[in-house]
Design an enzyme around this catalytic site. Structure first.
Site, PDB file in Angstrom:
ATOM      1  N   GLU A   1       0.834  -1.207   0.000  1.00 32.73           N
ATOM      2  CA  GLU A   1       0.000   0.000   0.000  1.00 32.73           C
ATOM      3  C   GLU A   1       0.866   1.253   0.000  1.00 32.73           C
ATOM      4  O   GLU A   1       0.515   2.258  -0.610  1.00 32.73           O
ATOM      5  CB  GLU A   1      -0.965   0.003   1.197  1.00 32.73           C
ATOM      6  CG  GLU A   1      -1.955  -1.169   1.229  1.00 32.73           C
ATOM      7  CD  GLU A   1      -2.678  -1.409  -0.089  1.00 32.73           C
ATOM      8  OE1 GLU A   1      -2.883  -0.451  -0.856  1.00 32.73           O
ATOM      9  OE2 GLU A   1      -3.025  -2.573  -0.367  1.00 32.73           O
TER      10      GLU A   1
ATOM     11  N   HIS B   1       1.806   2.139  -3.507  1.00 35.49           N
ATOM     12  CA  HIS B   1       0.727   2.890  -4.165  1.00 35.49           C
ATOM     13  C   HIS B   1       0.740   4.336  -3.681  1.00 35.49           C
ATOM     14  O   HIS B   1       0.587   5.274  -4.465  1.00 35.49           O
ATOM     15  CB  HIS B   1      -0.638   2.290  -3.805  1.00 35.49           C
ATOM     16  CG  HIS B   1      -0.999   1.040  -4.550  1.00 35.49           C
ATOM     17  ND1 HIS B   1      -0.955   0.954  -5.926  1.00 35.49           N
ATOM     18  CD2 HIS B   1      -1.450  -0.170  -4.116  1.00 35.49           C
ATOM     19  CE1 HIS B   1      -1.359  -0.265  -6.295  1.00 35.49           C
ATOM     20  NE2 HIS B   1      -1.652  -0.960  -5.216  1.00 35.49           N
TER      21      HIS B   1
HETATM   22 ZN    ZN Z   1      -2.411  -2.956  -5.027  1.00 36.42          ZN
END
Ligand code: ZN
Length: 694
Positions: A481, A484
């Protein structure tokens, strides 16, 4: 702790009551509709005016996204009836606005005016050019360029498709919930404590409806269902082989002729036929071409070649994986390994070979240590400082961090963490690009992200608070995460539709996230993120060795399974004529004959429950998982060659990929970093396979 920099324009969470947010979203929508009204009556004739209108719309949509972003975030992390009501009340209004936008001729004309005025267009930034091209393509794919008759057909197809997809997933859900099977004491043998607790909870619900089923001996009643955690618990641990077979059969025939009330056979055929019709209306040969038109891959053929090549290379390692299971099968009275045996035998091999449980790793990964190590890693790689600061939050578990460029001290953006599980919070982990970077029209908005996980919270002990302890799987989730998040925050692009993760192709958007996971496996990375909660000792060599040995366990078999799904998905969507239910089965049988090592029983109707492609966004896109894995592997390969903490390589990745966001096609950002097209070799190596074997 300092207060957050006002340039971040962060929300005040004491002023985000559900009805306040609902009104705010509705107010923004009214303004947007009014703007679209004026667009419908005034037609600009010069590109500069058209562009000014586009930017006005963009600025107003940014304001809508802020309010909607807050409402959808709170609905995901702090759900209650009030938030859910507000959320559900605005959903149809947003969808109505989206439909109007996609069909707005005069808005489409404005984009075209800018695009076709060469002088005006060439003077724009690369990001603005790309955003205009993507908008035009999105208009075209929503049927705006069709004549009136075809436009009506298009709208009709879209509405039928959305109903059929909803029916498809309702059928899967209903068929799943309709199944209940009371278990005998003999049948629950081998199932773990956690598994038994789920079966027992099911038993209590079952007794409420069927009081006669109460066991006479006062023992608890155990009931199997087809919910994923229960299914996995039984397939992995139940030593009663006939039970595993029965549950496998029930699971793999959900929403088929076995459950006639919920049979998806006709729905699948109708969905494929309507998708083919839609693709034909838009000038494509089949739906796979339409799907891939917006992706990094160039054509269905390129994806077929990629998947078939990988399947060929996975055969040998998968054969070894299967032999490993066959070797111990006889210990459990199994002479011929069947699909309902593979998870069970895998678990047995894992216990015998690696003696490694995720639980034993927890004390080495206290969350504060993992976070400080993660920040140290990205500081080295990208030269950024991450500082926790005070600001308004929605819950005590949440925290906020500013991201600064360490070279110039300049504020880049920020992110919220909300990492612990609690009631009212949706499961799973995700990054939400709450505020995009916007640099236009006098606006200078910095990017802000929400990063949400569901880790076990800290515990209170006599000695004080004991921090949250993560398994290594959870550590890689956080890294994923965070990858991202950095993609969203480190962007240099100020046009919101292509800033950060926005506008990045579906099959490439997982590159930065899967890429970041590699550092959670590097010994030098583990030195920074591990420290025993009581002693501070870094992860011992023996545990590290066991982790690394288990890393590629059964990776060949798992890859073949993913490839089977991906090839099936692409094949049914690339067919010349959309197949009916029998044709779908034939295609799946052919894929399995090519790819699968364990024979699938005739009765298996996996396709009838494949919601990813029939009810989700993965149609002719299931391959994206493997595609992005290849990109991430190949990007990491350059770090392995130049040093995993090489600051120059880190800077190159930051500039080429993280800062560029969606302002260029992913094939170009990737080539800018690697200096060539993606190579499959690192993916094979990182899967633990012998690269030369194929
Ligand atoms: Zn992902």
């Amino acid at each position: 702790m300092h207060h957050a920099n006002p340039a971040l324009t962060l929300p005040d969470f004491s002023a985000t009551a559900p009805d306040t947010l609902q009104t705010a979203v509705e107010t923004e929508l009214v303004k947007l509709h009014a703007l679209l009204d004026t667009f419908a009556t005034e037609t600009p004739t010069i590109a500069d005016d058209a562009l000014a209108d586009i930017v006005r719309l963009e600025t107003m949509e940014n304001a809508l996204e802020h309010q909607w972003g807050l409402l959808s975030h709170l609905n995901a992390v702090m759900s209650n009836d009030d938030i859910r009501d507000a959320h559900h009340a605005v959903l149809p209004q947003l969808s109505e606005y989206g439909t109007r936008l996609g069909q707005h001729q005069q808005l489409f004309a404005r984009f075209n005016l800018v695009k076709h005025d060469a002088t005006a267009f060439n003077s724009l930034s690369q990001a603005r050019q790309r955003s205009i091209e993507l908008a035009i393509r999105s208009f075209e794919l929503s049927g705006v360029g069709l004549d009136d008759d075809k436009k009506k057909t298009y709208a009709d197809i879209s509405s039928q498709l959305s109903k059929l997809s909803a029916t498809f997933s309702d059928n899967v859900l209903d068929a799943t919930q309709a199944y209940k099977r009371v278990l005998t004491t003999e049948e629950i043998a081998g199932i773990t404590e956690t598994g038994l607790a789920m079966l027992k909870a099911n038993g209590e619900k079952y007794l409420a409806d069927n009081p006669d089923a109460k066991p006479s001996n006062d023992e608890p009643l155990y009931v199997a269902t087809l919910d994923i955690p229960v299914y996995i618990a039984i397939m992995t641990h139940a030593s009663h082989r006939p039970l595993r077979e029965e549950i496998y059969k029930a699971y793999s025939t959900r929403a088929s002729e076995v459950t006639p009330d919920y049979d998806n056979a006709d729905n699948m055929a109708k969905i494929l036929s309507l998708r083919a019709e839609k693709a034909a209306l838009l000038g494509f040969n089949n739906f796979a071409e339409l799907s891939i038109a917006t992706k990094m891959a160039d054509s269905p053929q390129e994806v077929f070649d990629f998947l078939n090549d990988l399947a060929k290379r996975a055969k040998a390692p998968a054969g070894k994986d299967l032999a490993q299971l066959q070797n111990i099968a006889s210990d459990y009275g199994i002479d011929n390994v069947q699909p309902w045996d593979t998870s069970f035998l895998s678990e047995k091999v894992k216990q015998a070979e690696f003696n490694l449980s995720q639980e034993t790793l927890r004390p080495y990964f206290p969350l504060p240590k993992v976070i400080s190590g993660l920040f140290a890693i990205v500081k080295t790689l990208y030269n950024i400082d991450i500082v926790q600061v005070q600001t308004s939050l929605w819950h005590d578990d949440a925290s906020f961090y500013e991201v600064h460029d360490a070279a110039h001290g300049e504020l880049i953006g920020g992110f919220y963490f909300d990492l612990y599980a609690r009631t009212g919070k949706r499961g799973g982990a995700w990054m939400n690009g709450f505020q995009s970077k916007v640099l236009s029209d006098g606006l200078n908005q910095l990017p802000v992200a929400f990063m949400v996980c569901n880790f076990t919270p800290p515990t209170q002990t006599d000695a004080g608070e004991k921090p949250a302890l993560l398994t290594h799987n959870e550590v890689t989730t956080l890294f994923h995460e965070f990858g991202h998040g950095l993609h969203h925050i480190l962007t240099k692009v100020g046009v919101p539709s292509v800033a950060g993760v926005n506008g990045v192709e579906w099959d490439a958007v997982e590159l930065p996230s899967q890429f970041m996971e590699f550092w959670a496996w590097e010994p030098e990375g583990l030195e920074l993120i591990s420290g025993h909660v009581d002693t501070g000792e870094i992860l011992p060599q023996a545990l590290l060795d066991a982790m690394l040995a288990a890393r590629h366990f059964q990776s060949g078999m798992m890859a073949l399974r993913q490839l089977e799904f991906a090839l099936f998905d692409l094949s049914i969507h690339a067919a010349d004529n959309a197949p009916d239910a029998a044709g779908i089965q034939d295609i799946l049988n052919n894929v399995r004959a090519d790819v699968s090592l364990v024979k699938t029983p005739e009765y298996n109707r996996f396709q009838n429950g494949f919601s990813h492609i029939f009810a989700g966004g993965y149609a002719a896109g299931y391959y994206s998982y493997k595609w992005a894995e290849l990109l991430a592997s190949d990007a990491f390969d350059r770090f392995e060659a130049e040093g995993v903490f090489n600051t120059d390589t880190g800077n190159a990745f930051r500039t080429a990929i993280l800062e560029a966001g969606g302002s260029q096609p992913a094939s170009e950002t990737f080539a800018a970093f690697r200096g060539r097209k993606p190579s499959i070799e690192p993916l094979l190596r990182h899967s633990g396979w012998d690269v030369k074997a194929a």
